[in-house]
Design a protein around this motif. Structure first.
Motif, PDB file in Angstrom:
ATOM      1  N   PHE A   1       0.828  -1.202   0.000  1.00  0.00           N
ATOM      2  CA  PHE A   1       0.000   0.000   0.000  1.00  0.00           C
ATOM      3  C   PHE A   1       0.865   1.255   0.000  1.00  0.00           C
ATOM      4  CE2 PHE A   1      -3.027   3.015   2.118  1.00  0.00           C
ATOM      5  CZ  PHE A   1      -3.970   3.005   1.110  1.00  0.00           C
ATOM      6  N   GLU A   2       2.041   1.184   0.625  1.00  0.00           N
ATOM      7  CA  GLU A   2       2.944   2.325   0.607  1.00  0.00           C
ATOM      8  C   GLU A   2       3.373   2.664  -0.813  1.00  0.00           C
ATOM      9  OE1 GLU A   2       4.700  -0.462   3.644  1.00  0.00           O
ATOM     10  OE2 GLU A   2       2.792  -0.451   2.553  1.00  0.00           O
ATOM     11  N   GLY A   3       3.563   1.620  -1.641  1.00  0.00           N
ATOM     12  CA  GLY A   3       3.931   1.854  -3.037  1.00  0.00           C
ATOM     13  C   GLY A   3       2.828   2.560  -3.808  1.00  0.00           C
ATOM     14  N   LEU A   4       1.582   2.206  -3.513  1.00  0.00           N
ATOM     15  CA  LEU A   4       0.459   2.888  -4.169  1.00  0.00           C
ATOM     16  C   LEU A   4       0.431   4.363  -3.793  1.00  0.00           C
ATOM     17  CD1 LEU A   4      -2.332   2.782  -5.705  1.00  0.00           C
ATOM     18  CD2 LEU A   4      -3.346   2.441  -3.446  1.00  0.00           C
ATOM     19  N   LEU A   5       0.630   4.668  -2.508  1.00  0.00           N
ATOM     20  CA  LEU A   5       0.598   6.065  -2.066  1.00  0.00           C
ATOM     21  C   LEU A   5       1.716   6.866  -2.728  1.00  0.00           C
ATOM     22  CD1 LEU A   5      -0.113   5.496   1.736  1.00  0.00           C
ATOM     23  CD2 LEU A   5      -1.748   6.239  -0.015  1.00  0.00           C
ATOM     24  N   THR A   6       2.889   6.265  -2.865  1.00  0.00           N
ATOM     25  CA  THR A   6       3.990   6.954  -3.540  1.00  0.00           C
ATOM     26  C   THR A   6       3.669   7.161  -5.019  1.00  0.00           C
ATOM     27  OG1 THR A   6       5.565   5.976  -1.984  1.00  0.00           O
ATOM     28  CG2 THR A   6       6.450   6.851  -4.035  1.00  0.00           C
ATOM     29  N   TRP A   7       3.051   6.178  -5.640  1.00  0.00           N
ATOM     30  CA  TRP A   7       2.692   6.269  -7.059  1.00  0.00           C
ATOM     31  C   TRP A   7       1.684   7.382  -7.304  1.00  0.00           C
ATOM     32  CZ3 TRP A   7      -2.067   5.436  -9.449  1.00  0.00           C
ATOM     33  CH2 TRP A   7      -2.034   5.321 -10.851  1.00  0.00           C
ATOM     34  N   LEU A   8       0.827   7.671  -6.340  1.00  0.00           N
ATOM     35  CA  LEU A   8      -0.172   8.712  -6.516  1.00  0.00           C
ATOM     36  C   LEU A   8       0.460  10.087  -6.721  1.00  0.00           C
ATOM     37  CD1 LEU A   8      -2.963   7.784  -3.917  1.00  0.00           C
ATOM     38  CD2 LEU A   8      -3.119   7.737  -6.413  1.00  0.00           C
ATOM     39  N   THR A   9       1.649  10.311  -6.178  1.00  0.00           N
ATOM     40  CA  THR A   9       2.301  11.610  -6.355  1.00  0.00           C
ATOM     41  C   THR A   9       2.679  11.850  -7.807  1.00  0.00           C
ATOM     42  OG1 THR A   9       4.487  10.681  -5.852  1.00  0.00           O
ATOM     43  CG2 THR A   9       3.198  11.535  -4.003  1.00  0.00           C
ATOM     44  N   ARG A  10       2.768  10.789  -8.617  1.00  0.00           N
ATOM     45  CA  ARG A  10       3.066  10.941 -10.040  1.00  0.00           C
ATOM     46  C   ARG A  10       1.791  10.981 -10.879  1.00  0.00           C
ATOM     47  NH1 ARG A  10       6.649   6.738  -8.493  1.00  0.00           N
ATOM     48  NH2 ARG A  10       5.424   5.213  -9.686  1.00  0.00           N
ATOM     49  N   SER A  11       0.644  10.794 -10.247  1.00  0.00           N
ATOM     50  CA  SER A  11      -0.603  10.694 -11.000  1.00  0.00           C
ATOM     51  C   SER A  11      -1.564  11.840 -10.746  1.00  0.00           C
ATOM     52  CB  SER A  11      -1.303   9.367 -10.659  1.00  0.00           C
ATOM     53  OG  SER A  11      -0.444   8.273 -10.922  1.00  0.00           O
ATOM     54  N   VAL A  12      -1.495  12.460  -9.569  1.00  0.00           N
ATOM     55  CA  VAL A  12      -2.379  13.593  -9.254  1.00  0.00           C
ATOM     56  C   VAL A  12      -1.524  14.724  -8.703  1.00  0.00           C
ATOM     57  CG1 VAL A  12      -4.448  12.217  -8.863  1.00  0.00           C
ATOM     58  CG2 VAL A  12      -2.853  12.580  -6.981  1.00  0.00           C
ATOM     59  N   PRO A  13      -1.926  15.985  -8.937  1.00  0.00           N
ATOM     60  CA  PRO A  13      -1.101  17.124  -8.516  1.00  0.00           C
ATOM     61  C   PRO A  13      -1.233  17.411  -7.029  1.00  0.00           C
ATOM     62  CG  PRO A  13      -3.102  17.901  -9.561  1.00  0.00           C
ATOM     63  CD  PRO A  13      -3.120  16.403  -9.691  1.00  0.00           C
ATOM     64  N   PRO A  14      -0.269  18.138  -6.466  1.00  0.00           N
ATOM     65  CA  PRO A  14      -0.419  18.612  -5.083  1.00  0.00           C
ATOM     66  C   PRO A  14      -1.688  19.446  -4.941  1.00  0.00           C
ATOM     67  CG  PRO A  14       1.839  18.916  -5.848  1.00  0.00           C
ATOM     68  CD  PRO A  14       1.040  18.512  -7.040  1.00  0.00           C
ATOM     69  N   GLY A  15      -2.255  19.423  -3.752  1.00  0.00           N
ATOM     70  CA  GLY A  15      -3.544  20.049  -3.509  1.00  0.00           C
ATOM     71  C   GLY A  15      -4.677  19.051  -3.517  1.00  0.00           C
ATOM     72  N   THR A  16      -4.425  17.870  -4.081  1.00  0.00           N
ATOM     73  CA  THR A  16      -5.429  16.812  -4.083  1.00  0.00           C
ATOM     74  C   THR A  16      -5.575  16.237  -2.682  1.00  0.00           C
ATOM     75  OG1 THR A  16      -4.906  16.257  -6.373  1.00  0.00           O
ATOM     76  CG2 THR A  16      -6.058  14.585  -5.085  1.00  0.00           C
ATOM     77  N   THR A  17      -6.787  15.924  -2.303  1.00  0.00           N
ATOM     78  CA  THR A  17      -7.028  15.243  -1.030  1.00  0.00           C
ATOM     79  C   THR A  17      -6.914  13.744  -1.235  1.00  0.00           C
ATOM     80  OG1 THR A  17      -8.501  16.984  -0.220  1.00  0.00           O
ATOM     81  CG2 THR A  17      -8.690  14.819   0.816  1.00  0.00           C
ATOM     82  N   VAL A  18      -6.041  13.108  -0.497  1.00  0.00           N
ATOM     83  CA  VAL A  18      -5.894  11.654  -0.513  1.00  0.00           C
ATOM     84  C   VAL A  18      -6.617  11.111   0.719  1.00  0.00           C
ATOM     85  CG1 VAL A  18      -4.296   9.712  -0.474  1.00  0.00           C
ATOM     86  CG2 VAL A  18      -3.697  11.784  -1.746  1.00  0.00           C
ATOM     87  N   MET A  19      -7.737  10.452   0.498  1.00  0.00           N
ATOM     88  CA  MET A  19      -8.536   9.913   1.590  1.00  0.00           C
ATOM     89  C   MET A  19      -8.290   8.410   1.663  1.00  0.00           C
ATOM     90  SD  MET A  19     -12.657  10.249   2.250  1.00  0.00           S
ATOM     91  CE  MET A  19     -12.548  12.027   2.327  1.00  0.00           C
ATOM     92  N   VAL A  20      -7.639   7.975   2.720  1.00  0.00           N
ATOM     93  CA  VAL A  20      -7.264   6.573   2.885  1.00  0.00           C
ATOM     94  C   VAL A  20      -8.383   5.837   3.612  1.00  0.00           C
ATOM     95  CG1 VAL A  20      -5.611   4.988   3.945  1.00  0.00           C
ATOM     96  CG2 VAL A  20      -4.802   7.113   2.881  1.00  0.00           C
ATOM     97  N   LEU A  21      -8.818   4.717   3.041  1.00  0.00           N
ATOM     98  CA  LEU A  21      -9.793   3.840   3.681  1.00  0.00           C
ATOM     99  C   LEU A  21      -9.083   2.550   4.056  1.00  0.00           C
ATOM    100  CD1 LEU A  21     -11.678   5.795   1.984  1.00  0.00           C
ATOM    101  CD2 LEU A  21     -13.311   3.924   1.990  1.00  0.00           C
ATOM    102  N   THR A  22      -9.135   2.198   5.330  1.00  0.00           N
ATOM    103  CA  THR A  22      -8.412   1.017   5.779  1.00  0.00           C
ATOM    104  C   THR A  22      -9.171   0.309   6.888  1.00  0.00           C
ATOM    105  OG1 THR A  22      -6.268   0.223   6.615  1.00  0.00           O
ATOM    106  CG2 THR A  22      -7.064   2.325   7.472  1.00  0.00           C
ATOM    107  N   ALA A  23      -8.946  -1.008   6.985  1.00  0.00           N
ATOM    108  CA  ALA A  23      -9.525  -1.798   8.058  1.00  0.00           C
ATOM    109  C   ALA A  23      -8.439  -2.386   8.951  1.00  0.00           C
ATOM    110  CB  ALA A  23     -10.390  -2.923   7.486  1.00  0.00           C
ATOM    111  N   ARG A  24      -7.203  -1.950   8.765  1.00  0.00           N
ATOM    112  CA  ARG A  24      -6.098  -2.432   9.592  1.00  0.00           C
ATOM    113  C   ARG A  24      -5.290  -1.244  10.097  1.00  0.00           C
ATOM    114  NH1 ARG A  24      -1.043  -4.163   5.905  1.00  0.00           N
ATOM    115  NH2 ARG A  24      -1.369  -2.744   4.158  1.00  0.00           N
TER     116      ARG A  24
END
Length: 417
Positions: free
Chosen positions: A328-351
């Motif tokens: 999941f950490e890799g996905l979060l890092t990948w998001l920085t190359r896909s959406v610009p700063p200022g975007t809200t990253v809302m994490v949904l987790t059950a752990r």
């Protein structure tokens, strides 16, 4: 056929030499049976049309659909026994077929078996019901058609692909805040924007170099005696990416055991939050470290605010599975190359989010707004951990009136419990 004729000729010769009229009758019956069997062998599956019709190729978990299956013998040869084995993805429940055998070749498919006796040019339609279908993607086909003769011997068979797909999205529930006075999600205004919304007129300001002529307010210019331009409020649209942590049990990535109820609750929560944010005018996207039946290792839907985005969100959530395709950490890092700063990253987790909190901290330092929504029995503890680390976090549960309501019976998504 040659053996049948040889046997019939031998019996006829013996019957004539005997004489034995009964044996001669058997010889004639043998010739007739062999001839008809040859007809069924060569023409049995020809001009036999099998059709399958779903009332819809998209549904929401809990819906009931109809499935019509028809067989049509479009020739003058009657068929005493014709069967169709239609393969369907495992997990699809058909009311009229409560028990379906598993296919020996495609182990993830079940066999919906139907058999008929058809006269010439006869067409038969059977009606089936798919009750309370669950989230997922269900494929139909191929179809195996078999024809037998009057004694039940296999005469001919044929296979048709006839592909069809049913995409079942997770349920969506009303989203409610547990704290009174808290701003509902999606109502937060953007602090700044590079774009202006032409629908939000904010008055006039002195003309500046680079202002287009169509932005000049000519009436106000004539009244004030100096050139002024129309002023618009900055665009308020919020861009949100829901990052779904599909792994529900702590352990190494790719583990093949999970909490089924927790995963389905995550999908329901993601769909419900997406609908709420879209209704409030936000651009919404979804990301998850999960395979979706494509070569891509990540499930990704770019943020949009279009009318069809909710359908795209539901289709993506229907395709993801509980086995993580990567960290999941890799996905979060990948998001920085896909959406610009200022975007809200809302994490949904059950752990517990402890292992990827450092990555979230780097996201926040890079200009992304980070929020966490935690579900499960330890959701409150996990949300408290995230808040101590400086993130906006809230525990959530399904069911406003019943705390123990499962994802099937829940009536709301309660955030901030």
């Amino acid at each position: 056929m040659g053996r049948w004729l040889a046997l019939a000729a031998l019996m006829a010769a013996v019957a004539v030499a005997a004489p034995a009229p009964g044996l001669l009758l058997v010889a004639f019956v043998t010739v007739g049976y062999g001839t008809v069997t040859r007809l069924w062998t060569h023409f049995g599956v020809r001009r036999v049309t099998y059709e399958r019709r779903l009332s819809s190729d998209r549904a929401v978990a809990g819906d009931s659909l109809t499935l019509d299956v028809s067989i049509w013998n479009r020739k003058p040869l009657p068929l005493p026994w014709v069967a169709a084995d239609d393969l369907v993805t495992d997990g699809l429940e058909i009311r009229e077929r409560p028990v379906m055998d598993r296919d020996n070749e495609l182990l993830m498919r079940r066999v919906m078996h139907n058999a008929w006796a058809l006269a010439w040019y006869e067409r038969v339609v059977r009606h089936f019901h798919l009750d309370a279908v669950s989230r997922g993607v269900y494929d139909f086909g191929p179809v195996r058609i078999q024809v037998r003769d009057i004694l039940g011997r296999d005469a001919a068979d044929e296979e048709h692909e006839l592909p069809a797909r049913l995409v079942v999205s997770p349920r969506t529930l009303p989203v409610r805040r547990a704290e009174t006075g808290a701003a509902p999600m999606g109502d937060r205004r953007a602090r700044s924007s590079l774009f202006a919304d032409p629908a939000l007129y904010g008055g006039v300001r002195p003309f500046q170099a680079g202002d287009p002529l169509r932005q000049v307010h000519w009436r106000a210019t004539a009244r004030l005696g100096s050139v002024v331009s129309r002023r618009y409020e900055p665009a308020r649209g919020q861009q949100v990416v829901l990052a779904v942590d599909v792994q529900t049990v702590d352990g190494p990535q790719g583990q093949v055991y999970w909490d089924e109820d927790a995963f389905e609750a995550l999908c329901v929560a993601a769909a419900s939050l997406s609908r709420r944010l879209l209704d409030d005018g936000a651009s919404v996207g979804v990301a998850a470290p999960s395979f979706t039946g494509t070569p891509q290792r990540l499930a990704w839907l770019p943020p949009r605010a279009s009318a069809g985005q909710m359908g795209a969100v539901g289709a993506l959530l229907a395709r993801i599975g509980p086995v993580s395709s990567g960290a999941f950490e890799g996905l979060l890092t990948w998001l920085t190359r896909s959406v610009p700063p200022g975007t809200t990253v809302m994490v949904l987790t059950a752990r517990s989010p402890a292992r990827y909190l450092p990555v979230l901290r780097r996201l926040a330092l890079s200009g992304y707004a980070v929020e966490l929504i935690t579900l499960g029995a330890d959701g409150a503890e996990h949300a408290s951990m995230a808040r101590r680390s400086g993130f906006a976090a809230a525990a959530a549960r399904l069911g406003a009136h019943r705390a123990d309501a499962g994802w099937r019976e829940a009536d709301a998504l309660l955030v901030g419990v």
